[in-house]
Write an enzyme that holds these catalytic residues in place. Structure first.
Site, PDB file in Angstrom:
ATOM      1  N   HIS A   1      -1.586  -3.368   0.223  1.00  0.00           N
ATOM      2  CA  HIS A   1      -0.832  -4.109   1.268  1.00  0.00           C
ATOM      3  C   HIS A   1       0.067  -5.137   0.601  1.00  0.00           C
ATOM      4  CE1 HIS A   1      -0.652  -6.025   5.442  1.00  0.00           C
ATOM      5  NE2 HIS A   1       0.098  -6.802   4.676  1.00  0.00           N
TER       6      HIS A   1
ATOM      7  N   HIS B   1       4.284  -6.987   0.584  1.00  0.00           N
ATOM      8  CA  HIS B   1       5.648  -7.118   1.121  1.00  0.00           C
ATOM      9  C   HIS B   1       6.594  -7.263  -0.058  1.00  0.00           C
ATOM     10  CE1 HIS B   1       4.061  -7.711   5.200  1.00  0.00           C
ATOM     11  NE2 HIS B   1       3.033  -8.246   4.538  1.00  0.00           N
TER      12      HIS B   1
ATOM     13  N   LYS C   1       2.044   1.438  10.253  1.00  0.00           N
ATOM     14  CA  LYS C   1       1.571   0.057  10.428  1.00  0.00           C
ATOM     15  C   LYS C   1       1.764  -0.386  11.868  1.00  0.00           C
ATOM     16  CE  LYS C   1       0.196  -4.017   9.211  1.00  0.00           C
ATOM     17  NZ  LYS C   1       0.797  -5.001   8.345  1.00  0.00           N
TER      18      LYS C   1
ATOM     19  N   HIS D   1      -2.344  -4.833  11.616  1.00  0.00           N
ATOM     20  CA  HIS D   1      -2.377  -6.296  11.564  1.00  0.00           C
ATOM     21  C   HIS D   1      -3.288  -6.700  12.721  1.00  0.00           C
ATOM     22  CE1 HIS D   1      -0.748 -10.371  10.641  1.00  0.00           C
ATOM     23  NE2 HIS D   1      -1.347 -10.563  11.796  1.00  0.00           N
TER      24      HIS D   1
ATOM     25  N   HIS E   1      -5.876  -7.298   5.602  1.00  0.00           N
ATOM     26  CA  HIS E   1      -6.081  -8.709   5.246  1.00  0.00           C
ATOM     27  C   HIS E   1      -7.089  -9.416   6.148  1.00  0.00           C
ATOM     28  CE1 HIS E   1      -3.009  -8.872   8.327  1.00  0.00           C
ATOM     29  NE2 HIS E   1      -2.018  -8.629   7.508  1.00  0.00           N
TER      30      HIS E   1
ATOM     31  N   ASP F   1      -1.439  -8.711   0.258  1.00  0.00           N
ATOM     32  CA  ASP F   1      -0.574  -9.316   1.277  1.00  0.00           C
ATOM     33  C   ASP F   1       0.367 -10.340   0.656  1.00  0.00           C
ATOM     34  OD1 ASP F   1       0.589  -9.635   3.741  1.00  0.00           O
ATOM     35  OD2 ASP F   1      -0.885 -11.076   4.458  1.00  0.00           O
TER      36      ASP F   1
END
Ligand code: NCD
Ligand code: ZN
Length: 348
Positions: A13, A15, A100, A137, A175, A248
């Site tokens: 995970h 970004h 996601k 999420h 997360h 994350d």
């Protein structure tokens, strides 16, 4: 123990952002990880295979020569417009491995997310049929729910029902930040797993809020109580394959963090694996690191283990106060502090 060699880890995970920011995030990630699951919350979001494949090419341009093993995997962003064809297309894609789910407004760039889960039932049905993992999420975005309770609320009011409706759908609760989530995943069916970040292992809400407000500890799900932190440490270091690594790492420009309404997200990618090693060492569980970092995620995603290895040694390293980030800077986790582990070699 002052040296540790493990299979090169995967980050399930992350970004990476886009364009000029990839110059920061991709080399940092490729040094630490063999595979990463890149999140699709760009503007505009990555909603179909064609967009994902173009994003994959943009990421690949920044992979350093010494890290040619690095392969970005991509998750598609589910919106209320996602079709069953969008899901079927994944079967012919090399880089897309998951989808996601965000509730609209739940976090950074979740504006295209979903309001009503039932609109996605045909999509979930297709994902279940084709065995494509759903990454969640796991926080409600309903404003009346206390921000510290949003994960537990999501589990109770949405996730339980989703699992009942789609019992064969493989789900990763991303997360996780609470003891409730740990206990939920432990007793859930085999189809349910969770990722755990280094910051949720290292910190709790006192670090964010006591003796001054510290925006660089602000992320979503927000840091919780010390008891939650301890439950996460226990889960990550337990050897239970349902819990695996997901940083994350979510960078924002320094100016967007240090302001009256700062963005959620923590940058940890420059030293992510060293942060995890630090936690595992603190609880005498270095022998459990390789499973958590390099094996359990691959097994869940039904992918082979990596062939490359990394070696970490006990050696002090100072974390910079800030790092270059496009035209600005990003303040990494533990900026200005020192860590006692360092990656030294990449063996093939
Ligand atoms: C992430 C981001 O900035 O993209 N922020 C965060 O606080 N974790 C989004 C997310 O994963 O929630
Ligand atoms: Zn994230």
């Amino acid at each position: 123990m002052d040296e540790l060699t493990i299979i090169k880890p995967d980050d399930w995970h992350v970004h990476l952002r886009d364009e000029a920011i990839l110059e920061r995030t991709v080399p940092d990630a490729a040094r630490q990880f063999s595979r990463v699951m890149a999140m699709p919350n760009l503007t505009p979001p990555i909603c179909n295979v064609a967009q994902a494949e173009r994003y994959y090419q943009r990421i690949k341009k920044w992979v350093p020569k010494e890290c040619l093993d690095f392969s970005p995997l991509i998750a598609l962003y589910l919106t209320e417009q996602t079709t069953v064809t969008n899901i079927a297309d994944i079967l012919n894609s090399v880089c897309v491995h998951a989808c996601k789910l965000y509730f609209v407004g739940a976090t950074t760039n979740a504006g295209y997310g979903v309001k009503d889960l039932t609109t996605l039932y045909p999509v979930f049905e297709a994902m279940q049929t084709y065995d494509i993992p759903l990454l969640i999420h796991g926080e409600t975005a309903e404003g009346y729910v206390d921000i510290f309770d949003r994960e537990a609320y999501f589990i109770k009011h949405y996730l339980l029902n989703l699992i009942k409706q789609f019992p064969k759908l493989r789900i990763v609760l991303e997360h996780i930040s609470t003891k409730v989530a740990v206990q939920f995943v432990q007793q859930a069916p085999k189809t349910i797993a969770a990722t755990i970040t280094p910051h949720h292992l290292l910190y709790n809400r006192n670090h964010l809020l006591a003796n001054g407000i510290r925006p660089h500890y602000y992320c979503l799900p927000i840091l919780k109580r010390k008891e939650d932190q301890h439950a996460l440490i226990k889960a990550a270091t337990s050897g239970n394959p349902k819990f695996f690594l997901g940083t994350d790492s979510a960078p924002h420009d320094q100016a967007k963090k240090e302001t009256s309404c700062g963005c959620a997200g923590i940058y940890n990618m420059n030293v992510a694996i060293e942060l995890y090693v630090t936690v595992f060492e603190q609880v005498n569980a270095l022998d459990k690191l390789q499973g958590f970092a390099s094996k359990f995620g691959a097994a869940f995603y039904q992918l082979p283990e990596n062939k490359t290895k990394i070696t970490l040694v006990k050696k002090n390293q100072q974390i910079p106060e800030r790092l270059d980030y496009g035209k600005g800077h990003v303040v990494p986790l533990m900026a200005g502090q020192s860590l006692h582990w360092k990656i030294v070699t990449l063996e093939t």
